[in-house]
Design a protein around this motif. Sequence first.
Motif, PDB file in Angstrom:
ATOM      1  N   ARG A 181       0.822  -1.213   0.000  1.00 56.99           N
ATOM      2  CA  ARG A 181       0.000   0.000   0.000  1.00 56.99           C
ATOM      3  C   ARG A 181       0.858   1.266   0.000  1.00 56.99           C
ATOM      4  NH1 ARG A 181      -5.021  -1.511   4.138  1.00 56.99           N
ATOM      5  NH2 ARG A 181      -5.801  -3.276   2.912  1.00 56.99           N
ATOM      6  N   GLY A 182       1.933   1.225  -0.764  1.00 56.17           N
ATOM      7  CA  GLY A 182       2.780   2.387  -0.923  1.00 56.17           C
ATOM      8  C   GLY A 182       3.853   2.565   0.122  1.00 56.17           C
ATOM      9  N   GLU A 183       3.858   1.753   1.161  1.00 55.55           N
ATOM     10  CA  GLU A 183       4.861   1.871   2.224  1.00 55.55           C
ATOM     11  C   GLU A 183       5.894   0.768   2.089  1.00 55.55           C
ATOM     12  OE1 GLU A 183       2.225   1.706   5.634  1.00 55.55           O
ATOM     13  OE2 GLU A 183       2.432   3.876   5.894  1.00 55.55           O
ATOM     14  N   ARG A 184       7.163   1.111   2.313  1.00 50.89           N
ATOM     15  CA  ARG A 184       8.239   0.144   2.152  1.00 50.89           C
ATOM     16  C   ARG A 184       8.203  -0.915   3.243  1.00 50.89           C
ATOM     17  NH1 ARG A 184      14.132   2.275   1.252  1.00 50.89           N
ATOM     18  NH2 ARG A 184      14.347   0.076   0.672  1.00 50.89           N
ATOM     19  N   PHE A 185       8.549  -2.146   2.870  1.00 54.06           N
ATOM     20  CA  PHE A 185       8.683  -3.210   3.855  1.00 54.06           C
ATOM     21  C   PHE A 185       9.840  -2.888   4.792  1.00 54.06           C
ATOM     22  CE2 PHE A 185       6.942  -5.748   0.175  1.00 54.06           C
ATOM     23  CZ  PHE A 185       5.674  -5.885   0.718  1.00 54.06           C
ATOM     24  N   SER A 186       9.872  -3.586   5.925  1.00 60.71           N
ATOM     25  CA  SER A 186      10.945  -3.371   6.901  1.00 60.71           C
ATOM     26  C   SER A 186      12.191  -4.156   6.517  1.00 60.71           C
ATOM     27  CB  SER A 186      10.466  -3.762   8.302  1.00 60.71           C
ATOM     28  OG  SER A 186       9.388  -2.951   8.709  1.00 60.71           O
ATOM     29  N   SER A 187      12.136  -5.473   6.596  1.00 61.97           N
ATOM     30  CA  SER A 187      13.286  -6.311   6.231  1.00 61.97           C
ATOM     31  C   SER A 187      12.791  -7.726   5.955  1.00 61.97           C
ATOM     32  CB  SER A 187      14.346  -6.318   7.347  1.00 61.97           C
ATOM     33  OG  SER A 187      13.757  -6.626   8.599  1.00 61.97           O
TER      34      SER A 187
END
Length: 348
Positions: free
Chosen positions: A163-169
């Motif tokens: 949803r447009g937000e980057r994953f963490s790791s």
Amino acid sequence: MAEEQVGLSAGNVSTISRRGFIVMAGAFAASSGWAASPPAPATIRILSPKGAAIIDPNAVVETIADGIAWAEGPVWVPHQNALLFSDPPANIMRRWSRRGGVSVFLKPSGAAVFDPKLVREAGSNGLALGTDGALLIADSGSRALVRVDLATRRRSILVDRWRGERFSSPNDLHVARSGAIYFTDPPYGFADGDASPLKEVEQNGVYRWTPGGEAVLVDGALTRPNGVALSPDERRLYVSVSDEKAPRIMAYDLDAGGMPRNSRVFLDASTLHGPGLPDGMKVSAGGILFCSAPGGLYLLSPEAEPLALIANGGPIANCAFGEDGRTLFMTANDRVLRVRLKINALHG
């Protein structure tokens, strides 16, 4: 999707995981000249008569690679007759073969540019082969699922946002026969975990991604999702939770679209003792779960009956089946282990 039987919030989990402590201890040892005692010889304990049909308690567990900061994500590459495995904190992917021994396959294996004050694991983590034979990476450092052409080693990002937000790791992944990828996204790659200023996605999620589509959230209620695997019929999804306060393995019954209908605790690992937490896992063609847990690598039936335990005195983070299907490879802290099985885990 909310899970059953568990109600912990991410804020209740300590910033530094047990794995983080192990990595930092290793770094201290290297910098100070102090040498840790070598791990105890690996042992195989049969816990059920069914376990004796899978592995010989007297089988020799070999060390095929050592001197690794944190060994992770092994995958067997059949056409190369080789094993690839990650070293996330060192940002290296290595290759092992009987003929060539150990060599560096990718460096960097993850992010080429990063802030070491904010990023703890810049390298690749979980590895798998795609339906087209390409290498797929849960890339902790690049915060994405990455495809690598094994011939050219050219990298391309498959998906890096929800949803447009980057994953963490992204930590681990499993490729379904359809080409869909299930993967986990804990904050282990961040130096400050959930408190990292880099964190964009609120949840530590389990996701499903299909080529040409967007990542879909499978479960956003787990505090520390880690290893992930499908049952042979792909009707059940397993996810390990590396939460020191509530270590467990979850099971999800999947609908025809590959999404969960319900969830339950498959294994309550708080009753187990020894180093490590629920981490990586693989499922044999016969449905046996080979999973990291406190004490080593457990072999569990589809009903969660303990069948056998492989232990070497330290955490065992992940595993893979390879060679003729009768070899089990294990990434065990600073080394990679190899042992023969009685079964062909790849073909039943």
